[in-house]
Design an enzyme around this catalytic site. Structure first.
Site, PDB file in Angstrom:
ATOM      1  CB  THR A   1      65.870  55.871  33.173  1.00 45.38           C
ATOM      2  OG1 THR A   1      65.269  54.985  34.115  1.00 45.38           O
ATOM      3  CG2 THR A   1      67.354  55.592  33.073  1.00 45.38           C
TER       4      THR A   1
ATOM      5  CE  LYS B   1      66.657  52.123  34.061  1.00 45.21           C
ATOM      6  NZ  LYS B   1      67.517  51.217  33.370  1.00 45.21           N
TER       7      LYS B   1
ATOM      8  CG  ASP C   1      70.795  56.300  39.028  1.00 40.45           C
ATOM      9  OD1 ASP C   1      69.610  56.336  38.646  1.00 40.45           O
ATOM     10  OD2 ASP C   1      71.724  55.824  38.350  1.00 40.45           O
TER      11      ASP C   1
ATOM     12  NE  ARG D   1      66.038  52.988  25.575  1.00 38.82           N
ATOM     13  CZ  ARG D   1      65.968  51.909  26.359  1.00 38.82           C
ATOM     14  NH1 ARG D   1      64.935  51.102  26.292  1.00 38.82           N
ATOM     15  NH2 ARG D   1      66.934  51.628  27.193  1.00 38.82           N
TER      16      ARG D   1
ATOM     17  CD  GLU E   1      73.713  72.882  20.804  1.00 35.26           C
ATOM     18  OE1 GLU E   1      74.425  73.871  21.028  1.00 35.26           O
ATOM     19  OE2 GLU E   1      74.035  71.955  20.042  1.00 35.26           O
TER      20      GLU E   1
ATOM     21  CE1 TYR F   1      71.800  70.193  17.823  1.00 33.85           C
ATOM     22  CE2 TYR F   1      71.512  69.842  15.474  1.00 33.85           C
ATOM     23  CZ  TYR F   1      72.153  69.539  16.671  1.00 33.85           C
ATOM     24  OH  TYR F   1      73.112  68.582  16.710  1.00 33.85           O
TER      25      TYR F   1
HETATM   26  N1  PLP Z   1      71.241  54.193  36.409  1.00 40.36           N
HETATM   27  C1  PLP Z   1      70.681  53.034  36.774  1.00 40.36           C
HETATM   28  C2  PLP Z   1      70.467  52.749  38.236  1.00 40.36           C
HETATM   29  C3  PLP Z   1      70.300  52.098  35.805  1.00 40.36           C
HETATM   30  O1  PLP Z   1      69.761  50.938  36.171  1.00 40.36           O
HETATM   31  C4  PLP Z   1      70.529  52.418  34.440  1.00 40.36           C
HETATM   32  C5  PLP Z   1      70.160  51.477  33.350  1.00 40.36           C
HETATM   33  O2  PLP Z   1      70.138  50.319  33.431  1.00 40.36           O
HETATM   34  C6  PLP Z   1      71.138  53.627  34.123  1.00 40.36           C
HETATM   35  C7  PLP Z   1      71.470  54.493  35.110  1.00 40.36           C
HETATM   36  C8  PLP Z   1      71.479  53.986  32.695  1.00 40.36           C
HETATM   37  O3  PLP Z   1      70.344  54.258  31.970  1.00 40.36           O
HETATM   38  P1  PLP Z   1      70.406  54.350  30.360  1.00 40.36           P
HETATM   39  O4  PLP Z   1      70.480  52.955  29.878  1.00 40.36           O
HETATM   40  O5  PLP Z   1      69.138  55.059  30.004  1.00 40.36           O
HETATM   41  O6  PLP Z   1      71.616  55.164  30.029  1.00 40.36           O
END
Ligand code: PLP
Length: 479
Positions: free
Chosen positions: A271, A274, A242, A280, A67, A65
């Site tokens: 993320t 990808k 994002d 992950r 935090e 842990y």
């Molecule tokens: N943001 C975008 C643009 C995504 O394509 C995705 C996943 O497909 C996410 C956020 C969410 O990611 P996670 O599945 O790791 O929560």
């Protein structure tokens, strides 16, 4: 580089240890590798992490842990977690040229939640505390706390619409973000399929959002983040990007200048699994203005961090800083463009007519199919894709009219543009020979389809042949 022998030994030993406790889990892990090796994976959001990244996740860090943040934990004995978290953050800052990196989010959705709440804390909560002349929320009167909670729940977000390629976490009702924010979306130009920045500016002027979100999961083109920032500034919005899907292309310097979100956005989320090819997980990048709020991700919306995943993030980000990652990122785009050209040449309809990034969106209504029929027919033929809505999709988000395909995974395997043309041929063969099926009462079905099993088998074998020259994890033998 480690020797292939070391990698095989590591995975074999791990499986032997697991098998001694629950053999079915060991078998499933082995079967997953076999399945991944055999499938022509065109899922745009998936990849194959390196053996080093995978191995960094299976160890004693999982037990800890931690935090808090580096050097400031709510638990004792976090010195080794500090080491890996600091390393992951340092690699992230250097790789993306960001002044601050927060590597604790467990996934992309978590990274977005951290970003939303950092912005809300900065723009709504902090001014309220100042007005009430208190330091923290616990010091507010019941009345002020009630008013602040109402104010936090009454903010606006402008993001890309789902059918234009936006993501559920950008303010859509089934997701918590849609319940938190009053959301409005911008779409794409129906004629070109491209973002119309004048329309985005108009929507921002009308709606006056607190947050303007850019980023997508199914838009096959570059986004001009400089223009988006200007739009955000013109209405006093915080600009969030994002980059979950295209982080690898930013890391590999394929997207630079106006197309690199980091210098333009107030805050960037991603993320790590990808196109970035890590474990992950999620991550947030920002400037000094939002850094303190972002670092409060735990306990704001996250529980304890996953130190074993942060260790793997550090490994994957170190890999992405190597010169060969830029070559990998460029090959992802070259492959996506070769795939798009191969499909177009054979008569497929593509949303926006092509791609600038790692993904291609086929409008399968051109083949007389729904996305669901196409996805299943391709799967029967050994080709793994996923269905996806196209702009103004008449079939909605479940059946859809699109198939999204992406090249990060096959590029990791080493497939190149010639194999992409062969892949386009396989996809076109299946889609052009599949016909819609009907329900028991004779009405047209959006799910059923007819495909000659002999053809599906033949394409499956051709897909396997295509993959056989580029084995997955060639350094790993389990038997
Ligand atoms: N943001 C975008 C643009 C995504 O394509 C995705 C996943 O497909 C996410 C956020 C969410 O990611 P996670 O599945 O790791 O929560």
């Amino acid at each position: 580089m480690s020797s292939p022998n070391a990698e095989s030994t590591a995975f074999r030993s791990a499986l032997e240890v697991i098998r001694a406790v629950e053999p079915r889990v060991a078998d499933a892990i082995g079967a997953e590798l076999a399945d991944q090796r055999e499938s022509l994976k065109l899922i745009a959001s998936e990849n194959y992490a390196s053996p080093a990244t995978l191995l960094a996740m299976g160890n004693w860090f999982s037990d800890k842990y931690a935090e808090g943040t580096v050097g400031r934990r709510f638990y004792a004995g976090c010195q080794n977690v500090d080491t890996v978290e600091a390393l992951a953050a340092e690699h992230a800052r250097e790789l993306f040229g960001a002044s601050h990196a927060y590597v604790q989010p467990h996934s992309g959705i978590d990274a977005n939640l951290v970003a939303f709440w950092a912005i809300l804390a900065d723009r709504v909560e902090s001014p309220a505390l100042k007005r009430a002349q208190v330091r923290q929320v616990n010091d507010l009167t019941e009345e002020d706390w009630f008013a602040l909670r109402r104010e936090l729940g009454d903010q606006r977000m402008l993001g890309m619409s789902l059918d234009a390629g936006g993501h559920l976490t950008h303010g859509f009702r089934p997701n918590i973000s849609g319940k938190m924010f009053d959301q409005r979306s911008y779409g794409t130009d129906p004629a070109t399929g491209l973002i119309d920045y004048d329309r985005v500016a108009e929507a921002a002027r009308e709606f006056r959002p607190l947050i303007l979100v850019a980023g997508y999961s199914a838009y096959p083109r570059k986004v001009n983040f400089r223009i988006m920032r200007e739009i955000a500034d013109s209405v006093g919005a915080t600009f969030m990007v994002d980059m979950a899907h295209f982080a690898g292309l930013v890391a590999g310097k394929v997207f630079t200048g106006d197309f690199d979100p980091v210098p333009h956005a107030h805050i960037v989320t991603t993320t790590t699994h990808k196109s970035l090819r890590g474990p992950r997980g999620g991550m947030v990048l920002c400037g000094p203005e939002l850094a303190d709020q972002v670092d409060r991700g735990c306990p704001m919306v996250l529980g304890g961090p996953l130190p074993h995943v942060m260790a793997a993030k550090a490994v994957a980000l170190a890999e992405a800083r190597r010169p060969d990652f830029a070559d990998y990122a460029q090959r992802i785009v070259d492959n996506a463009q070769a795939l798009a050209e191969g499909l177009l040449r054979r008569g497929a309809t593509l949303v926006t007519g092509g791609t600038d990034n790692h993904l291609v969106l086929i409008d399968v209504s051109g083949y007389g199919l729904t996305g669901r029929q196409a996805e299943q027919a391709l799967l029967d033929s050994g080709i793994v894709t996923n269905r996806n809505a196209v702009p103004q999709d008449p079939n909605g988000a479940w059946y859809t009219s699109g198939i999204r395909i992406g090249t990060p995974a096959l590029t990791t395997r080493g497939l190149g543009t010639a194999e992409m043309d062969a892949t386009a041929e396989l996809i076109h063969t299946v889609l052009s020979q599949t016909t819609p099926g009907s329900n028991a009462d004779g009405t047209p079905s959006k799910a059923k389809y007819v495909l000659d099993p002999a053809l599906a088998d033949k394409v499956s074998r051709q897909a396997t042949d295509l993959l056989s020259t580029h084995p997955l994890y060639p350094s790993v033998t389990l038997a």
